[in-house]
Design an enzyme around this catalytic site. Structure first.
Site: not given
Length: 489
Positions: A188, A121
């Site tokens: 994350e 991400d």
């Protein structure tokens, strides 16, 4: 000369002799010759594959309902198509939400595995900053020797470079002696609660205990550390903790034309001002002490004297390091007011005002220590103090920089980046690595890419990019790390 003067001069001579002796006995900086034949990398093709991954906007949003899971589906398909040998030889599991866990089974089931981490991400582009980008943030343009776009540095570059390294090793017939896990989280940037946390729990349930883990966090920097001209490869051996506290002030509302002596906004402002004016005390931790030991031989004489005689100059050294945000974060638990909220109209006294202050905990400081510090500094029973949010974590344990695991990482850095000095340090941000504490013996943070001072603002900022040649170095690093850690002896 009077007796006291003679004693003072003698004392100065003794101190000067000690300082000179200590400075002379600092460890010499290591130099390394590139004796290893480095992995052949098709720079053009590998750059294009990273560019393709960047073009898929796998954006994490604080409001999880805004996340487009289809983009993570697209990235998973893209990786499968572009790394066919990896997906044929390794077992891939996709967890709810999109995280990917790969298992590369080694020949020796008794050998402890290793765990290599990255995340898929990326953060959003701040609205209104799109025009600041030389190339659009999700263009994946390859121009001027760089691969441009969100995720090039944080952290698709690491993830795709890892897969490039594995794919190349497989094409050469390499089979690891020990099992290797690749864990790629999908959230994350918003805490890792659905990604790394769940992958760590799955590995723990299977009894996995890796010899070491490696995640982003450190890097190769040049021109960033004052007084050191050579590139510095910072292999971090600990990670700071994370907690935010909410300070809330309450008062009677009313019309602004008749304000009381104390208001919610005034009380809150006074509390925030006190907290910011009195930071938590600074000190040198073992990872930073070793960092200074390793870098001191490259510094000018005056700084070498300071480094070699920390028993005498530690307060001065901590004060000097506190002068800049980068080095101050290495010597203390940092204090950062980040949110202020109060009021709905300029002529209405708010009944409530609150602020959020974020702290990054130095190893040795705890969440309870921070709360005690806040209560002591604010010293106002009318200010409510409570933990805010869900991203609360203590500072990590400090891993051993004299271990065999660290030596493998250091050896790989020396092979691929022979001009770099290898140092230690502390990760000042938060990474997925903290979630895997129960499944590794040691943890390290290092991203094998070169950062210059102007690159630091590109992470989460405009014009994120990575040099093609720097990306080639990343691929080589991961491939040689796997060979060094899991090659047949």
């Amino acid at each position: 000369m009077k007796l006291l003067s003679k004693i003072a001069v003698a004392g100065l001579i003794v101190i000067a002799t000690i300082l000179a002796w200590n400075t002379a006995h600092l460890p010499a900086s290591a130099t390394h010759a590139a004796t290893t034949k480095l992995l052949d990398v098709d720079a053009t093709a590998s750059a294009q594959r990273l560019a393709g991954a960047i073009r898929i906007p796998t954006i994490s949003f604080e409001n999880r309902s805004d996340i487009d899971i289809k983009q993570f589906d697209a990235l998973a398909s893209y990786l499968q198509k572009n790394f066919p040998k990896t997906h044929a030889a390794l077992t891939r599991e996709r967890l709810d939400g999109g995280s990917l866990l790969y298992t590369w089974t080694g020949k020796d089931p008794k050998a402890k595995p290793i765990l290599l981490l990255a995340h898929m991400d990326v953060v959003p582009v701040e609205p209104g900053t799109e025009k600041q980008w030389t190339h659009p943030p999700f263009s994946g343009d390859i121009a001027e020797g760089f691969i441009w776009g969100r995720g090039a540095l944080d952290d698709k570059g690491n993830m795709v470079a890892l897969l490039e390294g594995v794919e190349t090793l497989l094409s050469q017939g390499f089979t690891p002696s020990r099992t290797i896990y690749l864990a790629f989280g999908h959230d994350e940037e918003i805490g890792g609660d659905q990604g790394a946390v769940k992958m760590a729990a799955l590995l723990k349930s299977r009894g996995v205990k890796a010899e070491f883990s490696l995640d982003e966090g450190g890097a190769i920097t040049q021109g960033v550390i004052a007084g050191v001209d050579k590139p510095v490869a910072s292999v971090m051996v600990a990670e700071k903790g994370y907690v935010s506290f909410r300070l809330t002030a309450r008062a009677k509302g009313g019309h602004s034309s008749m304000p009381p002596a104390d208001t919610a906004v005034g009380d809150l402002a006074r509390a925030v001002s006190r907290v910011q004016a009195k930071r938590m005390p600074g000190r040198l931790t073992p990872p930073v002490n070793e960092m200074l030991n390793r870098l001191a031989p490259e510094m000018p004489l005056a700084r070498r004297v300071l480094m070699a005689n920390r028993w005498l100059f530690e307060p001065l050294l901590v004060r000097a390091m506190s002068a800049t945000p980068v080095s101050s974060a290495l010597v203390r638990t940092t204090t950062a007011p980040t949110i202020l909220r109060a009021g709905i109209k300029d002529n209405v006294l708010p009944t409530e005002a609150y602020a959020v202050i974020n702290f990054r905990l130095l190893p040795g400081d705890t969440v309870k220590d921070v709360e005690a510090h806040l209560r002591d500094v604010i010293d106002d029973e009318h200010i409510e103090i409570a933990i805010d949010g869900h991203m609360e974590s203590e500072a990590s344990p400090v891993s051993d920089s004299n271990s065999a695991s660290f030596a493998v990482i250091e050896k790989t850095v020396n092979q691929v980046f022979p001009e770099a000095l290898v140092s230690t340090g502390i990760v000042t941000g938060a990474t997925d690595n903290r979630h895997y504490t129960d499944v590794f013996e040691s943890r390290y943070n290092f991203s094998p890419s070169l950062y210059r001072p102007e690159d630091l603002a590109r992470v989460h900022g405009a014009n994120e990019r990575i040099a093609v040649q720097s990306y080639v170095g990343m691929i080589r690093f991961y491939a040689h790390l796997i060979q060094n850690a899991a090659g047949l002896q």
